[in-house]
Design an enzyme around this catalytic site. Structure first.
Site, PDB file in Angstrom:
ATOM      1  N   VAL A  13       0.812  -1.226   0.000  1.00 41.26           N
ATOM      2  CA  VAL A  13       0.000   0.000   0.000  1.00 41.26           C
ATOM      3  C   VAL A  13       0.842   1.271   0.000  1.00 41.26           C
ATOM      4  O   VAL A  13       0.319   2.368  -0.199  1.00 41.26           O
ATOM      5  CB  VAL A  13      -0.990   0.059   1.187  1.00 41.26           C
ATOM      6  CG1 VAL A  13      -2.090  -0.974   1.036  1.00 41.26           C
ATOM      7  CG2 VAL A  13      -0.277  -0.086   2.531  1.00 41.26           C
ATOM      8  N   GLY A  14       2.116   1.125   0.229  1.00 39.93           N
ATOM      9  CA  GLY A  14       2.937   2.336   0.242  1.00 39.93           C
ATOM     10  C   GLY A  14       4.398   2.010   0.434  1.00 39.93           C
ATOM     11  O   GLY A  14       4.764   0.888   0.768  1.00 39.93           O
ATOM     12  N   TYR A  18      12.395   4.273   4.275  1.00 39.57           N
ATOM     13  CA  TYR A  18      13.185   3.104   4.653  1.00 39.57           C
ATOM     14  C   TYR A  18      12.312   1.892   4.956  1.00 39.57           C
ATOM     15  O   TYR A  18      12.705   0.977   5.638  1.00 39.57           O
ATOM     16  CB  TYR A  18      14.077   3.435   5.866  1.00 39.57           C
ATOM     17  CG  TYR A  18      13.316   3.996   7.033  1.00 39.57           C
ATOM     18  CD1 TYR A  18      12.834   3.149   8.025  1.00 39.57           C
ATOM     19  CD2 TYR A  18      13.055   5.361   7.149  1.00 39.57           C
ATOM     20  CE1 TYR A  18      12.132   3.642   9.094  1.00 39.57           C
ATOM     21  CE2 TYR A  18      12.351   5.864   8.210  1.00 39.57           C
ATOM     22  CZ  TYR A  18      11.889   5.000   9.186  1.00 39.57           C
ATOM     23  OH  TYR A  18      11.181   5.494  10.245  1.00 39.57           O
ATOM     24  N   ASP A 167       8.103  15.186  13.991  1.00 36.17           N
ATOM     25  CA  ASP A 167       7.668  15.290  12.595  1.00 36.17           C
ATOM     26  C   ASP A 167       6.148  15.390  12.507  1.00 36.17           C
ATOM     27  O   ASP A 167       5.522  14.721  11.676  1.00 36.17           O
ATOM     28  CB  ASP A 167       8.204  14.116  11.776  1.00 36.17           C
ATOM     29  CG  ASP A 167       8.132  14.391  10.265  1.00 36.17           C
ATOM     30  OD1 ASP A 167       7.962  15.565   9.878  1.00 36.17           O
ATOM     31  OD2 ASP A 167       8.237  13.428   9.481  1.00 36.17           O
TER      32      ASP A 167
HETATM   33  P1  ADP Z   1       6.750   7.763   5.097  1.00 33.96           P
HETATM   34  O1  ADP Z   1       6.145   8.155   3.786  1.00 33.96           O
HETATM   35  O2  ADP Z   1       6.650   8.831   6.135  1.00 33.96           O
HETATM   36  O3  ADP Z   1       8.116   7.156   5.007  1.00 33.96           O
HETATM   37  P2  ADP Z   1       5.742   5.204   5.968  1.00 33.96           P
HETATM   38  O4  ADP Z   1       7.009   4.527   5.590  1.00 33.96           O
HETATM   39  O5  ADP Z   1       5.316   5.107   7.390  1.00 33.96           O
HETATM   40  O6  ADP Z   1       5.725   6.712   5.616  1.00 33.96           O
HETATM   41  O7  ADP Z   1       4.569   4.660   5.065  1.00 33.96           O
HETATM   42  C1  ADP Z   1       4.539   4.730   3.671  1.00 33.96           C
HETATM   43  C2  ADP Z   1       3.104   4.656   3.181  1.00 33.96           C
HETATM   44  O8  ADP Z   1       2.474   3.445   3.593  1.00 33.96           O
HETATM   45  C3  ADP Z   1       2.214   5.757   3.736  1.00 33.96           C
HETATM   46  O9  ADP Z   1       2.259   6.895   2.942  1.00 33.96           O
HETATM   47  C4  ADP Z   1       0.841   5.109   3.724  1.00 33.96           C
HETATM   48  O10 ADP Z   1       0.240   5.209   2.448  1.00 33.96           O
HETATM   49  C5  ADP Z   1       1.123   3.664   3.991  1.00 33.96           C
HETATM   50  N1  ADP Z   1       0.956   3.329   5.415  1.00 33.96           N
HETATM   51  C6  ADP Z   1       1.887   3.455   6.391  1.00 33.96           C
HETATM   52  N2  ADP Z   1       1.420   3.077   7.596  1.00 33.96           N
HETATM   53  C7  ADP Z   1       0.142   2.687   7.392  1.00 33.96           C
HETATM   54  C8  ADP Z   1      -0.911   2.184   8.257  1.00 33.96           C
HETATM   55  N3  ADP Z   1      -0.710   2.008   9.562  1.00 33.96           N
HETATM   56  N4  ADP Z   1      -2.097   1.890   7.698  1.00 33.96           N
HETATM   57  C9  ADP Z   1      -2.301   2.071   6.368  1.00 33.96           C
HETATM   58  N5  ADP Z   1      -1.380   2.542   5.515  1.00 33.96           N
HETATM   59  C10 ADP Z   1      -0.155   2.847   6.001  1.00 33.96           C
END
Ligand code: ADP
Length: 341
Positions: A13-14, A18, A167
């Site tokens: 999902v993302g 890191y 942050d």
């Molecule tokens: P960053 O972009 O600050 O490095 P993360 O590594 O925590 O963020 O997460 C990357 C992406 O994964 C987020 O932008 C979000 O779309 C998704 N994501 C992160 N944590 C969650 C969560 N607990 N539930 C749903 N989606 C999440």
């Protein structure tokens, strides 16, 4: 003993700096499944037990009817990056293990697989940035008060545990299906047990970065989070970022232009900061002119969080005791807050 027998990974999902994040499901153990069934059984004589259990475990409320729970699995790429990255992964997990609060994202479990560290988090796929940017969503002063209340409760809990988030921004204020706001993304968080220890000032996304950080302070505290909360408060009222500087250098100018260049009286000690120099003078600007619709109490609280001298900013605890939170309108109950459409 864990409530969960295993986790199922669904899809990516993302991807963060890191870590890679997957959605998935936590599958209950037979004992947990039974407990869940009892807790969600609202029929007959089990009613009272059910209600108690629901309140006791809380978990029944966030699970599917069959006892599964939607989760996010955050896979940190340990060893793939510089040492600093590993440290921030471990820091994030350590911090979340210590912070259990309704307004902080829940760390459900941690496990390692091959060389990766995996954090199992509650699944939260909406955040305040999405809501602010979506012009189809209307929100009221009572809604803003509710989001501020939940944000400050989360921040107070962090600070009470000697953790700075470092942050805070709308994108890191995550929203659950039932409208609860939870602080997320603790990748920058750290301990501030020793206020005299030096820390890096390269933290906090630029627009939410406090003047002391921008001036290179290496000894700073909870007030950096309070500044960010002030910026978020302003953004909720304006529906656009309040002080969107276009570079690290430009950020300080943007702040001075918005609030006026600080004087010695505003902020004694400013001139001892590493990156202090003679600044262009901007006149003090009454925030009232920009925040025309804000109530006097809202404006007073926001102004206090945006004071130049970090020592003059309220703590999260002070802010929660501000008359803004006692006055009308009452904060909207989370379940009734506007959602993304
Ligand atoms: P960053 O972009 O600050 O490095 P993360 O590594 O925590 O963020 O997460 C990357 C992406 O994964 C987020 O932008 C979000 O779309 C998704 N994501 C992160 N944590 C969650 C969560 N607990 N539930 C749903 N989606 C999440």
């Amino acid at each position: 003993a864990s409530r969960w027998s295993h986790y199922i990974k669904e899809k990516k999902v993302g991807e963060g700096t890191y870590a890679v994040v997957y959605s998935g499901w936590a599958i209950p153990t037979p004992a947990q499944k039974l407990e869940h069934e009892l807790a969600t059984d609202d029929t007959g004589e089990r009613d009272e037990v059910a209600r108690d259990k629901k309140i006791l475990t809380g978990v029944a409320l966030v699970c599917e009817p069959d006892g599964r729970r939607k989760i996010a699995i955050k896979k940190f790429k340990i060893g793939e990056y510089k040492d600093g990255m590993d440290k921030s992964a471990i820091r994030e997990v350590k911090v979340l293990q210590e912070l259990k609060h309704p307004n902080v994202i829940e760390l459900i479990d941690v496990f390692s697989y091959k060389t990766n560290l995996n954090a199992v988090l509650e699944f939260l796929d909406c955040d305040l940035e999405v809501i602010i940017k979506n012009k189809n969503v209307a929100f009221s002063a009572a809604d803003i008060k509710s989001w501020m209340l939940m944000t400050l409760r989360g921040v107070r809990h962090c600070h009470a545990n000697f953790i700075l988030h470092r942050d805070l921004k709308p994108n890191n204020l995550l929203l659950s299906k039932d409208g609860e706001l939870k602080l997320g993304d603790f990748g920058m968080a750290r301990d501030y047990g020793d206020p005299h220890r030096k820390m890096t000032s390269m933290v906090v996304t630029r627009w939410y970065r406090s003047p002391e950080l921008l001036l290179g302070a290496v000894r700073y505290g909870y007030a950096v989070d309070m500044w960010a909360v002030g910026c978020i408060f302003a953004e909720l009222m304006l529906r656009v970022p309040f002080m969107p500087g276009d570079s690290d250098i430009g950020q300080l100018q943007t702040i001075f232009r918005a609030l006026g260049t600080p004087t010695e009286a505003d902020w004694p000690g400013m001139k001892y900061l590493p990156d202090y120099h003679a600044f262009e003078q901007f006149p003090r600007n009454p925030l009232r002119n920009l925040f025309t619709a804000a109530s006097p109490d809202a404006l007073a609280l926001m102004e206090s969080m945006l004071l130049y001298d970090p020592l003059k900013r309220p703590t999260a605890h002070d802010a929660l005791n501000h008359f803004y939170f006692r006055n009308q309108p009452r904060p909207t109950p989370p379940a009734k807050l506007p959602r993304d459409v």
